[in-house]
Motif scaffolding. Structure first.
Motif, short mmCIF file in Angstrom:
data_model
loop_
_atom_site.label_atom_id
_atom_site.label_comp_id
_atom_site.label_asym_id
_atom_site.label_seq_id
_atom_site.Cartn_x
_atom_site.Cartn_y
_atom_site.Cartn_z
N LEU A 1 -5.90 -6.23 -2.93
CA LEU A 1 -5.35 -5.21 -2.01
C LEU A 1 -4.67 -5.52 -1.25
CD1 LEU A 1 -9.34 -4.73 -1.64
CD2 LEU A 1 -7.90 -3.61 -3.18
N ALA A 2 -4.31 -6.31 -0.07
CA ALA A 2 -2.84 -6.74 0.23
C ALA A 2 -2.02 -6.08 0.00
CB ALA A 2 -3.01 -8.04 0.94
N GLU B 1 -1.42 -3.84 -2.89
CA GLU B 1 -1.81 -2.64 -2.83
C GLU B 1 -1.32 -2.37 -1.04
OE1 GLU B 1 -5.17 -1.10 -4.83
OE2 GLU B 1 -4.71 -2.07 -6.76
N MET B 2 -2.28 -2.20 -0.44
CA MET B 2 -1.69 -1.80 1.06
C MET B 2 -0.15 -1.68 1.22
SD MET B 2 -4.91 -0.48 1.90
CE MET B 2 -3.82 0.15 3.39
N GLU B 3 0.96 -2.89 1.18
CA GLU B 3 1.94 -2.67 1.34
C GLU B 3 2.64 -1.88 0.50
OE1 GLU B 3 3.33 -5.98 0.62
OE2 GLU B 3 2.01 -7.60 1.39
N LEU C 1 0.82 1.33 -0.94
CA LEU C 1 1.17 2.95 -0.12
C LEU C 1 1.37 2.72 0.99
CD1 LEU C 1 -2.70 2.04 -0.55
CD2 LEU C 1 -1.37 3.74 -1.76
N GLY C 2 2.00 1.81 2.31
CA GLY C 2 2.83 2.03 3.12
C GLY C 2 4.25 1.85 2.49
N ARG D 1 4.26 5.75 1.42
CA ARG D 1 4.11 7.47 2.91
C ARG D 1 5.44 7.13 3.79
NH1 ARG D 1 0.54 3.81 5.07
NH2 ARG D 1 1.59 3.32 5.96
N THR E 1 1.48 8.75 -0.44
CA THR E 1 0.38 8.13 -0.37
C THR E 1 -0.29 8.47 -1.29
OG1 THR E 1 0.15 7.61 2.41
CG2 THR E 1 -1.67 7.49 0.31
#
Length: 84
Positions: free
Chosen positions: A51-52, A54-56, A58-59, A62, A70
């Motif tokens: 998940l970490a 995936e957040m990278e 997404l950022g 974005r 996003t």
């Protein structure tokens, strides 16, 4: 030499189609590489999804493309790992 609007549009659409073909190919390549990562992570006792990371991703999308980035990143992640 003056080109007609129709010719300009036809040329631009041809370029868009070529770009779309390249984008699709890159997405398919991304999916294959993601599969290698997932299989390796699972084989070594890890989780299928990080998940970490995936957040990278997404950022990054974005920041580069704004809010629609996003959504695009979410679609790419879903294609690459399936729904969670």
């Amino acid at each position: 030499m003056t080109t007609t609007p129709e010719a300009t549009i036809a040329d631009a659409r041809e370029r868009i189609d070529a770009l779309d073909d390249r984008i699709i190919g890159l997405i398919q390549e991304r999916m294959a590489v993601s599969s290698v990562v997932q299989r390796t992570r699972i084989a070594s006792g890890g989780r299928r999804v990080h998940l970490a990371r995936e957040m990278e991703i997404l950022g990054r999308y974005r920041d580069a493309l704004g809010r629609p980035g996003t959504s695009l990143a979410m679609t790419l992640l879903e294609l690459s790992r399936g729904r969670i």
